[in-house]
Design a protein around this motif. Structure first.
Motif: not given
Length: 303
Positions: A240, A138, A242, A33-35, A161, A159, A4-7
């Motif tokens: 993701r 999102c 946010r 955070v990746s984005r 979010e 994706d 899982a990624k963070l925006t």
């Protein structure tokens, strides 16, 4: 949940240009955070505060390996705002995040993302946006878990979010209640919203904090915090999470969320850390449980 990624969402508030620049420089250098979504979202009159620093911020973020996404306005009412969005859409250098459906007419021939201010409430809407070029959405922060799971179960092809931290955006208006509350009018507001870098508290007749004003935007008094729910959301198909910038140490906030996602911190301890980092607003997660948004459900799922 390591995948899982963070925006980091855009700064909704009016911060002085130097503060805004330095905030993103720190994000570039320190935040996991990746984005990162940058750009004015709430009021185009604020644009000149950040414009002189935008190129340097983008360069610093990209040098740190962050994906940069440019944010569009949440409410488009002026011709110059239309021209700005058209120019953003025609420049294919960066991904663009649509925060108002009017932007889609310019983004129809390219890939883009969709922000939490667009009402994506069901899977058919998500699929339609995907067919029109959206690569990520999102979801609105007011969605209950059942709706999120239903959208994710349909696998709309992009994706998904979830808005996991920050005062929740609730409404936006052509009028500026923030200026009015300080005896100004919108056309001569004198940028009084910069005096409240985390929003201006609105109280009930009983003097209880209720909402917060941010220029033409209304946000919640409480801060949405889905630390305990990220495990279940990731299992449901959320890719993701946010983080919406507040006037606090967002580096620390991002590290708390990353530690929970990586299984290095237990949810209860992480919530206590989050309250210490951002004591200005009580934490909430009520929307996800189908309750009033200001509620906090203590029996949150363990991460």
């Amino acid at each position: 949940m390591e995948d899982a990624k963070l925006t980091l969402g855009p700064v909704y508030y009016l911060w002085e240009g130097e503060k805004w620049r330095d905030f993103y420089f720190r994000i570039a250098d320190e935040a996991p955070v990746s984005r990162v979504v940058v750009g004015e979202t709430v009021c185009s009159k604020r644009q000149h505060f950040i414009e002189p620093y935008m190129a340097d911020v983008i360069e610093r973020l990209e040098a740190a390996g962050k994906e940069v996404v440019l944010s569009t306005y949440a409410l488009v009412t002026l011709n110059r705002e239309v021209r700005q969005i058209r120019d953003m859409a025609e420049d294919l250098t960066y991904m663009v995040e649509a925060n108002d459906l009017s932007a889609l007419s310019f983004l129809k021939d390219r890939a883009y993302t969709v922000g939490p201010l667009v009402n994506v409430y069901n899977a058919p809407t998500a699929r339609l946006l995907c067919q029109r070029g959206a690569t990520a959405i999102c979801l609105p922060p007011e969605l209950p878990l059942s709706s999120i799971e239903a959208i994710a179960a349909e696998k709309p092809g992009l994706d998904l979010e979830v808005f996991a931290f920050g005062r929740t955006p609730l409404a936006i208006s052509a009028r500026c209640a923030h200026a009015r509350s300080k005896g100004k009018i919108k056309d001569n507001c004198q940028f009084v919203c910069k005096d409240d870098p985390d929003g201006l508290t609105v109280r009930t007749l009983d003097r209880q904090p209720f909402l917060a004003l941010n220029g033409v935007q209304t946000v919640s008094h409480t801060c949405q915090a889905l630390l305990g729910e990220m495990g279940g959301l990731a299992e449901a198909g959320i890719a993701r999470f946010r983080l919406s910038p507040q006037d606090c140490d967002m580096i620390a906030v991002s590290k708390i969320y990353r530690a929970v996602l990586d299984g290095r911190t237990e949810t209860g301890a992480a919530l206590e850390q989050l309250r210490a980092v951002y004591p200005a607003a009580p934490l909430s997660n009520g929307f996800l449980y189908g309750k009033e948004g200001a509620a906090f459900v203590a029996a949150a799922r363990s991460a």
